[in-house]
Design a protein around this motif. Structure first.
Motif, mmCIF file in Angstrom:
data_model
loop_
_atom_site.group_PDB
_atom_site.id
_atom_site.type_symbol
_atom_site.label_atom_id
_atom_site.label_comp_id
_atom_site.label_asym_id
_atom_site.label_seq_id
_atom_site.Cartn_x
_atom_site.Cartn_y
_atom_site.Cartn_z
ATOM 1 N N PHE A 160 -4.255 1.219 -11.842
ATOM 2 C CA PHE A 160 -4.851 1.286 -13.029
ATOM 3 C C PHE A 160 -3.755 2.140 -13.957
ATOM 4 C CE2 PHE A 160 -8.659 0.528 -10.476
ATOM 5 C CZ PHE A 160 -9.161 -0.353 -11.221
ATOM 6 N N GLN A 161 -3.301 2.966 -13.373
ATOM 7 C CA GLN A 161 -2.435 3.996 -14.092
ATOM 8 C C GLN A 161 -1.097 3.313 -14.386
ATOM 9 O OE1 GLN A 161 -2.099 7.655 -12.275
ATOM 10 N NE2 GLN A 161 -4.260 8.193 -12.676
ATOM 11 N N LYS A 162 -0.613 2.740 -13.797
ATOM 12 C CA LYS A 162 0.828 2.117 -13.804
ATOM 13 C C LYS A 162 0.788 0.341 -13.911
ATOM 14 C CE LYS A 162 3.104 5.185 -10.604
ATOM 15 N NZ LYS A 162 4.297 5.176 -9.617
ATOM 16 N N GLY A 163 -0.218 -0.077 -14.434
ATOM 17 C CA GLY A 163 -0.564 -1.561 -14.686
ATOM 18 C C GLY A 163 -0.778 -2.268 -13.336
ATOM 19 N N TYR A 164 -1.295 -3.583 -13.600
ATOM 20 C CA TYR A 164 -1.756 -4.311 -12.280
ATOM 21 C C TYR A 164 -0.502 -4.901 -11.821
ATOM 22 C CZ TYR A 164 -6.466 -3.600 -14.202
ATOM 23 O OH TYR A 164 -7.750 -3.083 -14.538
ATOM 24 N N TRP A 165 0.588 -5.106 -12.314
ATOM 25 C CA TRP A 165 1.678 -5.931 -12.034
ATOM 26 C C TRP A 165 2.989 -5.117 -12.387
ATOM 27 C CZ3 TRP A 165 -1.230 -9.320 -10.050
ATOM 28 C CH2 TRP A 165 -2.344 -9.619 -10.624
ATOM 29 N N PRO A 166 3.128 -3.790 -11.542
ATOM 30 C CA PRO A 166 4.333 -3.099 -11.894
ATOM 31 C C PRO A 166 5.420 -3.760 -11.236
ATOM 32 C CG PRO A 166 2.922 -2.212 -10.040
ATOM 33 C CD PRO A 166 2.203 -3.349 -10.871
ATOM 34 N N GLU A 167 6.719 -3.399 -12.067
ATOM 35 C CA GLU A 167 7.972 -3.871 -11.264
ATOM 36 C C GLU A 167 8.019 -3.441 -9.775
ATOM 37 O OE1 GLU A 167 9.988 -5.725 -12.548
ATOM 38 O OE2 GLU A 167 8.872 -6.008 -14.617
ATOM 39 N N GLY A 168 8.569 -4.355 -9.016
ATOM 40 C CA GLY A 168 8.645 -4.022 -7.567
ATOM 41 C C GLY A 168 7.551 -4.178 -6.642
ATOM 42 N N ASN A 169 6.520 -4.933 -7.438
ATOM 43 C CA ASN A 169 5.457 -5.210 -6.650
ATOM 44 C C ASN A 169 5.611 -6.648 -5.661
ATOM 45 O OD1 ASN A 169 2.803 -4.679 -5.679
ATOM 46 N ND2 ASN A 169 1.725 -5.762 -7.356
ATOM 47 N N LYS A 170 6.692 -7.189 -5.883
ATOM 48 C CA LYS A 170 6.603 -8.235 -5.255
ATOM 49 C C LYS A 170 6.859 -8.170 -3.653
ATOM 50 C CE LYS A 170 8.487 -10.946 -9.048
ATOM 51 N NZ LYS A 170 9.753 -11.959 -9.544
ATOM 52 N N THR A 171 6.183 -9.356 -2.706
ATOM 53 C CA THR A 171 6.372 -9.214 -1.302
ATOM 54 C C THR A 171 7.632 -9.859 -0.751
ATOM 55 O OG1 THR A 171 4.961 -11.145 -1.427
ATOM 56 C CG2 THR A 171 3.806 -8.952 -1.297
ATOM 57 N N SER A 172 8.032 -9.567 0.317
ATOM 58 C CA SER A 172 9.026 -10.348 0.799
ATOM 59 C C SER A 172 8.650 -11.513 1.482
ATOM 60 C CB SER A 172 9.835 -9.353 1.740
ATOM 61 O OG SER A 172 9.128 -8.955 2.732
ATOM 62 N N VAL A 173 8.217 -12.676 0.490
ATOM 63 C CA VAL A 173 7.922 -13.927 1.242
ATOM 64 C C VAL A 173 8.646 -14.587 2.172
ATOM 65 C CG1 VAL A 173 6.650 -16.133 0.535
ATOM 66 C CG2 VAL A 173 6.444 -14.083 -0.957
ATOM 67 N N LEU A 174 10.048 -14.574 1.675
ATOM 68 C CA LEU A 174 11.051 -15.316 2.556
ATOM 69 C C LEU A 174 12.130 -14.257 3.235
ATOM 70 C CD1 LEU A 174 11.774 -18.298 0.102
ATOM 71 C CD2 LEU A 174 10.407 -18.329 2.451
ATOM 72 N N LYS A 175 12.528 -14.578 4.363
ATOM 73 C CA LYS A 175 13.665 -14.003 4.950
ATOM 74 C C LYS A 175 14.802 -14.504 4.292
ATOM 75 C CE LYS A 175 10.953 -12.271 9.018
ATOM 76 N NZ LYS A 175 10.798 -12.202 10.420
ATOM 77 N N PRO A 176 15.927 -13.737 4.243
ATOM 78 C CA PRO A 176 17.094 -14.384 3.831
ATOM 79 C C PRO A 176 17.792 -15.334 4.815
ATOM 80 C CG PRO A 176 17.238 -11.906 3.853
ATOM 81 C CD PRO A 176 16.086 -12.188 4.260
ATOM 82 N N ALA A 177 17.495 -15.245 5.965
ATOM 83 C CA ALA A 177 17.889 -16.291 6.875
ATOM 84 C C ALA A 177 17.204 -17.500 6.917
ATOM 85 C CB ALA A 177 18.063 -15.676 8.342
ATOM 86 N N LYS A 178 16.182 -17.470 6.195
ATOM 87 C CA LYS A 178 15.205 -18.482 6.267
ATOM 88 C C LYS A 178 15.383 -19.642 5.116
ATOM 89 C CE LYS A 178 11.084 -20.434 8.008
ATOM 90 N NZ LYS A 178 10.955 -20.828 9.185
ATOM 91 N N ILE A 179 16.195 -18.866 3.968
ATOM 92 C CA ILE A 179 16.608 -19.729 2.849
ATOM 93 C C ILE A 179 17.266 -20.836 3.132
ATOM 94 C CG2 ILE A 179 17.649 -19.555 0.486
ATOM 95 C CD1 ILE A 179 16.640 -16.571 0.276
ATOM 96 N N PRO A 180 18.586 -20.705 3.676
ATOM 97 C CA PRO A 180 19.481 -21.795 3.982
ATOM 98 C C PRO A 180 18.831 -23.103 4.785
ATOM 99 C CG PRO A 180 20.747 -20.080 4.440
ATOM 100 C CD PRO A 180 19.169 -19.695 4.254
ATOM 101 N N GLN A 181 17.828 -22.609 5.754
ATOM 102 C CA GLN A 181 17.224 -23.543 6.320
ATOM 103 C C GLN A 181 16.081 -24.459 5.718
ATOM 104 O OE1 GLN A 181 14.985 -21.730 9.607
ATOM 105 N NE2 GLN A 181 13.476 -23.638 9.930
#
Length: 387
Positions: free
Chosen positions: A257-278
């Motif tokens: 509530f104090q820093k907002g519902y969508w603060p910066e850096g709240n993103k999850t690591s959905v994809l591993k870097p090795a998965k992107i080329p695949q």
């Protein structure tokens, strides 16, 4: 004869069941009415805490991260006032008929204030003038109640069935339910968009879904306006529990509530870097070798299944590395294919509708809209200018 006796005995048992339920209900209500003073104290405690908490949120700074807290404070403050009116009117036997009228007026304010809060969670609060428009029904009811009590039909005490205000109570609750449903649908659509961006939405989802469920129970209780046990005893007591649940969640998740519902850096690591080329290689193969975009029934889930990844991961990849949402990304590939058909001399005999269907579109209107969005011209103009 035997069959008739069985029917009679079965019918007698069926009559016994509602009678038993009625006796249990009467015994419970009779017992509860003996503790009115205790219930009044408990309800007053929750209402006082709700008013203080709502006022605290209303005094938050006017910053971008705190604007949603201010709207939340407004909603909690109005909701606490609503239950304060019920408690004062019933437990403390207020002689003022206006108390009940003002409660109905507040019912018409709760829906708009809740929707404005939901919009502010996603940083889309409506303009002040637009918000005021939604308070017109409350203002109209307030004027009518003042005229009705003092001019048209003066009444010394509020009697909902005698003066017909029971129906108005149900209509105000229906008004609240409509806003609640709209806020819930809007919340789900925006939550899906945030999740597609790879943002962790679990805490916000827990908070909003829990709040919606608690409010739904309150509305259900108030809808039984003729049931004293539900409307004037259960609802204020349950609201006290709600206030403490909200306070506990607020304290435990103060960062949310104090820093907002969508603060910066709240993103999850959905994809591993090795998965992107695949994923990139798999998509290219499906697009170029199999032309999967020509399938009019293609969905995000089906495409993700062919790639062997989750729909969430695929949506995140397309949003992040392709720069489009799934619908726009798919339509672009279909439009590019349609442009090749329109430029090919072998397909000049095809009508625009046939080109649309051959390119994977289900309807001509969707094709025309997507084509103009991508190319900047209608399919007919494109064919005419390049023919």
């Amino acid at each position: 004869m035997y069959f008739c006796m069985v029917v009679i005995r079965f019918g007698a048992k069926l009559q016994f069941i509602p009678g038993t339920i009625y006796l249990i209900y009467k015994s419970i209500t009779k017992t509860m009415y003996q503790f009115d003073s205790l219930f009044a104290a408990f309800a007053s405690l929750g209402i006082a805490n709700g008013l203080v908490f709502g006022g605290y949120l209303l005094r938050q700074p006017r910053s971008a991260t705190q604007v949603s807290n201010r709207y939340l404070g407004l909603f909690i403050f109005l909701l606490s006032l609503r239950f304060a009116i019920t408690t004062v009117h019933y437990f403390y036997r207020s002689p003022m008929a206006d108390w009940a009228d003002w409660g109905l007026v507040l019912n018409l304010c709760l829906g708009p204030s809740f929707v404005v809060y939901v919009l502010s969670v996603f940083k889309m609060p409506p303009a002040l003038a637009f918000s005021r428009l939604h308070l017109i029904p409350a203002l109209v009811l307030l004027v009518l109640s003042l005229l009705g009590r003092r001019v048209i039909s003066p009444a010394p005490f509020f009697e909902p069935f005698k003066d017909g205000w029971f129906l108005i109570n149900q209509l105000t609750l229906l008004h609240w339910i409509m806003y609640l449903v709209y806020g819930y649908r809007f919340f789900l659509s925006q939550l899906a968009a945030k999740r597609a961006e790879g943002i962790d939405t679990r805490k916000v989802q827990q908070w909003m879904i829990g709040l919606l469920l608690l409010l739904s129970v309150l509305i259900l209780g108030y809808s039984f306006n003729n049931a004293r046990l539900l409307c004037v005893i259960f609802c204020p007591l349950f609201y006290t529990i709600i206030v403490y649940v909200i306070l506990a969640f607020f304290i435990k998740n103060s960062t949310l509530f104090q820093k907002g519902y969508w603060p910066e850096g709240n993103k999850t690591s959905v994809l591993k870097p090795a998965k992107i080329p695949q994923i990139q290689e798999g998509l290219q193969k499906l697009l170029e070798d199999e032309s999967v975009f020509l399938n009019p029934e293609l969905t995000l889930d089906k495409l993700a299944q062919q790639l062997g990844i989750s729909p969430h991961a695929l949506s995140h990849y397309i949003n992040t590395y392709e720069g489009y949402n799934f619908s726009d990304w798919l339509n672009r590939h279909r439009v590019e294919y349609a442009c090749r058909l329109l430029l090919d001399p072998q397909y000049t005999h095809l009508k625009i509708a046939a080109v649309a269907f051959d390119s994977g579109f289900n309807t001509l209107s969707v094709f025309n809209g997507a084509f103009k969005k991508v190319v900047g011209r209608t399919p007919s103009e494109f064919r005419r200018q390049n023919g």
